[in-house]
Design an enzyme around this catalytic site. Structure first.
Site, short mmCIF file in Angstrom:
data_model
loop_
_atom_site.label_atom_id
_atom_site.label_comp_id
_atom_site.label_asym_id
_atom_site.label_seq_id
_atom_site.Cartn_x
_atom_site.Cartn_y
_atom_site.Cartn_z
N SER A 243 -1.43 5.91 -3.10
CA SER A 243 -2.30 5.63 -4.25
C SER A 243 -1.80 4.41 -5.02
CB SER A 243 -2.32 6.85 -5.16
OG SER A 243 -1.01 7.13 -5.62
N GLU A 264 -0.09 -0.84 0.71
CA GLU A 264 -1.45 -0.53 1.17
C GLU A 264 -1.96 0.56 0.25
OE1 GLU A 264 -3.14 -2.06 3.40
OE2 GLU A 264 -1.59 -3.24 4.40
N CYS A 298 -9.22 5.38 2.65
CA CYS A 298 -9.21 4.21 1.77
C CYS A 298 -10.36 3.25 2.11
CB CYS A 298 -7.87 3.49 1.88
SG CYS A 298 -7.41 3.10 3.56
#
Ligand code: NAP
Length: 496
Positions: A243, A264, A298
């Site tokens: 996150s 990421e 994501c």
């Protein structure tokens, strides 16, 4: 400490039960921590086993082991490292079915998706094994008389790899393969929800012949372990997938030792349908881009922008496609969508729907009474979404799709870019003049035109803005684990 070693929930399923490990893997040994942490099957709520919670001193021992293993590992020829990586790759594929089963048990995704993730994960190991042989430097035309100037690419050292639960296999191999191929040693910290995929990878790494200390898997509480990794001067690279909230914390912690950081982080992808696009085709693609991994992805298409002329037809087509998704336990034949990771995630999904409806969204489909268990959330479609709603603003990470109508092309870029995230965007349409303007103007690290499938070992995966720093996969994947050394050989004989 619990005596219950892996429960009957796992063993009967596996051909090779030795892949199930409940201990951490440090310096080539399987190590007990000071207590056990239960791991749950999100589809049933059952405990499927335990992983061990390492103590700080053990984390420091792992860091020391990785640091000691670094000089001999980097000294191997690239071909020698590649041979070990390729053995790991082959073992991963040989045990694909067991790895996929473990993933379904701890993560909940469908067996078909889990098999796909193992293939995807293994592809990075192969790619970087091969690419390690091509980690070239440059020669530089000299501005100094009688000198030779060049660069070499050196492995950075010990790399800490911190990974999430939504892709418990591939998020590890995408990092580890790059780091190992270039000559780094690694400390892997998997998410506490999904340690078994990581530990099985360590078991296969041991069989592949990685020397002790080159690969270590640390289990326990993220906040405790990651702080130690960030503060250690011996850890020179930090690669995190997770996150944005935790990524920011880790960046702050890593600043104290000036580590090379790659991040990421979260995404909030727009999915733009242009007026010349076939509506049924666009709806099919949008459903595929939204509901992978039950929306816990994501790359999930969160904000779907549709021309007003085709808006109601799109909603009908989307609802029709969505009705074909079969929700259930990932092992059941025909199931295409599993549970969410936890009951907390279900509550968050409901909160997102309630917020949107309270602010005027239309709930077109999504009957939660039909959910087959406590951790399940049925695919949900919200229309008339606005930028004020959570479903638009947040990375919702659940199977809730939000659709908005637009009237003019000029509205698209401001709407799509109205987010702090910048991971991926989708565009569906044909007119290259519009597509090109969107490609140029979309503030996202990856833009996919007329294709939901976009990832793979050869592409530079990564985001901009608060979706992250750095790239994974492709030749750029090495940048996160290597540093450029420039050298000047001066005063050479032989003239210019
Ligand atoms: P997360 O809560 O940020 O956790 C990720 C990792 O960080 C876990 O290993 C976790 O360990 C550790 N961690 C958690 N809290 C921590 C803290 N306070 N300090 C240090 N470490 C901590 O993320 P997640 O819920 O697992 O994964 C979902 C997120 O990952 C989403 O935002 C998603 O977009 C993102 N993601 C991004 C990509 C990409 O490539 N951009 C790919 C996949 C997922 P514990 O489990 O032990 O707490």
């Amino acid at each position: 400490m619990s005596n219950s070693k892996v429960t009957d929930a796992i063993m009967p399923y596996l051909r090779d039960p030795r892949l199930v490990r409940e201990l951490a893997y440090i310096n080539g040994k399987w190590v007990h921590g000071n207590r056990d942490m239960a791991v749950f099957n999100p589809a049933t709520g059952d405990v499927i086993g335990h992983c061990t919670q390492l103590q700080p001193q053990q984390v420091n021992e792992a860091i020391a082991a990785a640091a000691n293993a670094f000089p001999p590992w980097r000294s191997l020829l690239a071909d020698e490292r590649a041979a070990i990586l390729m053995r790991w790759h082959d073992l991963i594929l040989e045990h694909k079915e067991d790895l996929a089963i473990l993933m379904v048990l701890e993560q909940g995704k469908s067996l078909a998706d889990a098999r796909g993730e193992v293939d995807y994960g293994a592809s990075f190991v192969r790619w970087f094994a091969e690419e390690g042989r091509r980690a070239y430097g440059d020669t530089i035309p000299s501005h100094i008389p009688n000198a030779q100037l060049a660069t070499i690419r050196e492995p950075i050292g010990v790399a800490a790899l911190i990974t999430p639960w939504n892709f418990p296999h591939a998020m590890i191999t995408r990092k580890a393969a790059a780091a190992l191929a270039i000559g780094c040693t690694v400390l892997i910290k998997p998410a506490s929800e999904t340690p078994f995929s990581a530990l099985a990878l360590a078991e296969l790494a041991e069989r592949a012949g990685f020397p002790p200390g080159v690969i270590n898997v640390l289990t326990g509480k993220g906040a405790d372990i990651c702080t130690l990794l960030c503060q250690s001067n011996k850890v020179r690279a930090l690669s995190f997938t997770g996150s944005t909230r935790v990524g920011k914390l880790l960046l702050e912690q890593a600043a104290s030792t000036v580590k090379k950081c790659s991040m990421e982080l979260g995404g909030n992808a727009p999915f733009i349908v242009l007026p010349d696009m076939n509506i049924a085709e666009a709806a099919r693609a949008a459903v595929a881009a939204k509901f992978q991994t039950a929306g816990q992805d994501c790359l999930a298409a969160n904000r779907i922008l549709v021309p007003r002329s085709g808006y109601e037809a799109f909603l009908d087509a989307f609802a029709g496609e969505m009705a074909c998704i079969r929700v259930g336990n990932g092992f059941e034949q025909g199931v295409t969508m599993g549970p969410l990771i936890s009951h907390r995630a279900v509550a968050k999904a409901q909160e997102i729907v309630d917020d949107a409806v309270a602010k005027g969204a239309r709930l077109i489909a999504g009957d939660q009474q039909a959910a087959p268990g406590a951790n399940f959330f049925m695919p949900t479609l919200l229309a008339d979404v606005t930028p004020q709603m959570k479903v638009f603003r947040e990375e919702n990470f659940c199977p809730v799709a939000g659709v908005l109508a637009y009237d003019h092309f000029d509205e698209l870029l401001p709407l799509a870019n109205d987010t702090e995230y910048g991971l991926t965007a989708y565009v569906y349409g044909h007119d290259i003049r519009y597509i090109w303007q969107l490609l140029r103007g979309l503030e996202f690290g990856m833009v996919s035109v007329n294709s939901v499938k976009m990832t793979g070992h050869g592409i530079p995966f990564g985001g901009i803005k608060q979706s992250g720093l750095g790239r994974e996969g492709s030749r750029h994947g090495f940048d996160e684990y290597s540093q450029i050394k420039y050298y000047c050989l001066g005063n050479l004989p032989g003239g210019r």
